[in-house]
Write a protein that holds these residues in place. Structure first.
Motif, mmCIF file in Angstrom:
data_model
loop_
_atom_site.group_PDB
_atom_site.id
_atom_site.type_symbol
_atom_site.label_atom_id
_atom_site.label_comp_id
_atom_site.label_asym_id
_atom_site.label_seq_id
_atom_site.Cartn_x
_atom_site.Cartn_y
_atom_site.Cartn_z
ATOM 1 N N MET A 256 0.808 -1.220 0.000
ATOM 2 C CA MET A 256 0.000 0.000 0.000
ATOM 3 C C MET A 256 0.840 1.267 0.000
ATOM 4 O O MET A 256 0.519 2.232 -0.693
ATOM 5 C CB MET A 256 -0.932 -0.005 1.223
ATOM 6 C CG MET A 256 -2.121 -0.927 1.093
ATOM 7 S SD MET A 256 -3.246 -0.806 2.507
ATOM 8 C CE MET A 256 -2.298 -1.687 3.751
ATOM 9 N N VAL A 257 1.902 1.282 0.789
ATOM 10 C CA VAL A 257 2.641 2.522 1.009
ATOM 11 C C VAL A 257 3.811 2.676 0.051
ATOM 12 O O VAL A 257 4.072 3.760 -0.469
ATOM 13 C CB VAL A 257 3.128 2.603 2.471
ATOM 14 C CG1 VAL A 257 3.954 3.863 2.693
ATOM 15 C CG2 VAL A 257 1.942 2.573 3.425
ATOM 16 N N SER B 298 4.907 4.236 -5.059
ATOM 17 C CA SER B 298 6.080 5.083 -5.292
ATOM 18 C C SER B 298 7.094 4.383 -6.183
ATOM 19 O O SER B 298 7.692 5.004 -7.075
ATOM 20 C CB SER B 298 6.732 5.456 -3.953
ATOM 21 O OG SER B 298 5.871 6.259 -3.184
ATOM 22 N N PRO C 24 -2.186 4.240 -7.108
ATOM 23 C CA PRO C 24 -2.857 4.140 -5.800
ATOM 24 C C PRO C 24 -4.254 3.546 -5.899
ATOM 25 O O PRO C 24 -4.678 2.786 -5.028
ATOM 26 C CB PRO C 24 -2.895 5.597 -5.316
ATOM 27 C CG PRO C 24 -1.762 6.258 -6.027
ATOM 28 C CD PRO C 24 -1.712 5.606 -7.369
ATOM 29 N N MET D 283 -5.023 0.087 -3.819
ATOM 30 C CA MET D 283 -6.026 0.100 -2.755
ATOM 31 C C MET D 283 -7.220 -0.776 -3.111
ATOM 32 O O MET D 283 -7.834 -1.382 -2.220
ATOM 33 C CB MET D 283 -6.474 1.534 -2.473
ATOM 34 C CG MET D 283 -5.377 2.428 -1.901
ATOM 35 S SD MET D 283 -4.590 1.759 -0.419
ATOM 36 C CE MET D 283 -5.926 1.861 0.771
ATOM 37 N N LEU E 185 -4.612 4.814 5.956
ATOM 38 C CA LEU E 185 -3.453 4.328 5.201
ATOM 39 C C LEU E 185 -3.346 5.052 3.858
ATOM 40 O O LEU E 185 -2.239 5.262 3.357
ATOM 41 C CB LEU E 185 -3.556 2.822 4.995
ATOM 42 C CG LEU E 185 -3.377 1.980 6.262
ATOM 43 C CD1 LEU E 185 -3.722 0.521 5.981
ATOM 44 C CD2 LEU E 185 -1.958 2.090 6.789
ATOM 45 N N ALA E 186 -4.487 5.416 3.278
ATOM 46 C CA ALA E 186 -4.470 6.146 1.999
ATOM 47 C C ALA E 186 -3.814 7.510 2.165
ATOM 48 O O ALA E 186 -3.121 7.980 1.256
ATOM 49 C CB ALA E 186 -5.898 6.306 1.470
ATOM 50 N N GLN F 226 -0.179 6.776 2.256
ATOM 51 C CA GLN F 226 0.246 6.393 0.907
ATOM 52 C C GLN F 226 0.342 7.601 -0.012
ATOM 53 O O GLN F 226 1.332 7.772 -0.733
ATOM 54 C CB GLN F 226 -0.751 5.391 0.307
ATOM 55 C CG GLN F 226 -0.403 4.936 -1.094
ATOM 56 C CD GLN F 226 -1.605 4.348 -1.813
ATOM 57 O OE1 GLN F 226 -2.524 5.057 -2.178
ATOM 58 N NE2 GLN F 226 -1.590 3.033 -1.987
ATOM 59 N N THR G 130 3.703 8.916 -1.844
ATOM 60 C CA THR G 130 3.769 8.843 -3.302
ATOM 61 C C THR G 130 3.940 10.217 -3.931
ATOM 62 O O THR G 130 4.754 10.400 -4.846
ATOM 63 C CB THR G 130 2.492 8.173 -3.853
ATOM 64 O OG1 THR G 130 2.291 6.914 -3.212
ATOM 65 C CG2 THR G 130 2.612 7.951 -5.356
ATOM 66 N N ALA H 107 -7.210 7.234 -3.864
ATOM 67 C CA ALA H 107 -6.974 5.998 -3.116
ATOM 68 C C ALA H 107 -8.246 5.546 -2.403
ATOM 69 O O ALA H 107 -8.543 4.343 -2.340
ATOM 70 C CB ALA H 107 -5.840 6.193 -2.123
#
Length: 244
Positions: free
Chosen positions: A27-28, A32, A61, A65, A106-107, A110, A114, A141
């Motif tokens: 996710m994170v 990227s 993203p 997600m 978390l988005a 993220q 990113t 996301a």
């Protein structure tokens, strides 16, 4: 909907993900890395990354997600956790919104990672405000999260969730304006693209990178937000209390 139960569900999801470094990395870190790979691919081609980097920033993203939220929810069902939770006072809306809240947090992480990586490491040129780009990335996301939660209600396994991608994700990528400006598409395809949320997410990112403001920016942001909310409303309605 009970806020306390919703927050408890979100806390449980975050606690589980804390012990799942692969999902956190997916996710994170993965968006990227994919943005960086795209930038590296066109290092010697002037202007390509600036032209397509915004759309790529909206694309990865969303996909990540979608996959993580749908697969994680299906694991709950396959393990029997969801069945046990549905025998408690926990409502379907509490379950879905708790997951949305956890993945929404978390988005934010993220999107921050990113966007920072794309701008300061890969050199993406952004004429608009950086916080606007971060906001659009978060909304994008969340769109992937809400669509993943909705898709998980119709899948019986993780493999089936992945199978939804050719139906729910790939057409949006093709018609979203990544390969061809939507204005240049045949009229029928352009009309279809107007009903696909990823098209508006890409429009929003490109508006920020081009320095557009006002309705040119906030209209697609509001449309994407409306789609995300609609998916979150539909997900509890389609969530079955009994799972096989």
């Amino acid at each position: 909907m009970n806020p306390r139960r919703m927050f408890a569900t979100a806390g449980r999801v975050l606690a589980q993900l804390r012990h799942d470094p692969r999902s956190i990395a997916l996710m994170v870190v993965a968006p990227s890395l994919l943005v960086g790979l795209f930038a590296w691919l066109f290092t010697d081609t002037t202007g390509v990354f600036d032209a397509f980097g915004g759309a790529i920033l909206a694309l990865f993203p969303f996909i990540v997600m979608f996959l993580v939220s749908s697969i994680t929810t299906l694991r709950e069902r396959r393990s029997g956790t969801l069945e046990r939770l549905m025998t408690t006072p926990l409502g379907r809306a509490d379950f879905v919104l708790g997951y949305a809240l956890a993945f929404g947090l978390l988005a934010v992480v993220q999107a921050s990672v990113t966007v920072t990586f794309a701008v300061y490491v890969c050199g993406l040129t952004v004429s608009g405000e950086l916080w606007q780009l971060g906001l659009v990335a978060v909304v994008d996301a969340l769109l992937g999260t809400s669509l993943g939660l909705l898709a998980s209600a119709f899948a019986q396994s993780e493999f089936q969730a992945v199978q939804f991608m050719p139906v729910l994700v790939f057409p949006q990528i093709i018609l979203g304006g990544l390969f061809m400006p939507r204005e240049q598409m045949p009229d029928v395809l352009h009309a279809i693209s107007d009903w696909l949320p990823l098209s508006h997410a890409i429009d929003a990112v490109q508006a920020v990178t081009a320095g557009d403001d006002g309705w040119d920016l906030w209209r697609p942001v509001l449309i994407v937000t409306a789609f995300a909310v609609a998916f979150l409303v539909l997900a509890p309605l389609t969530l079955r209390r009994r799972t096989s």
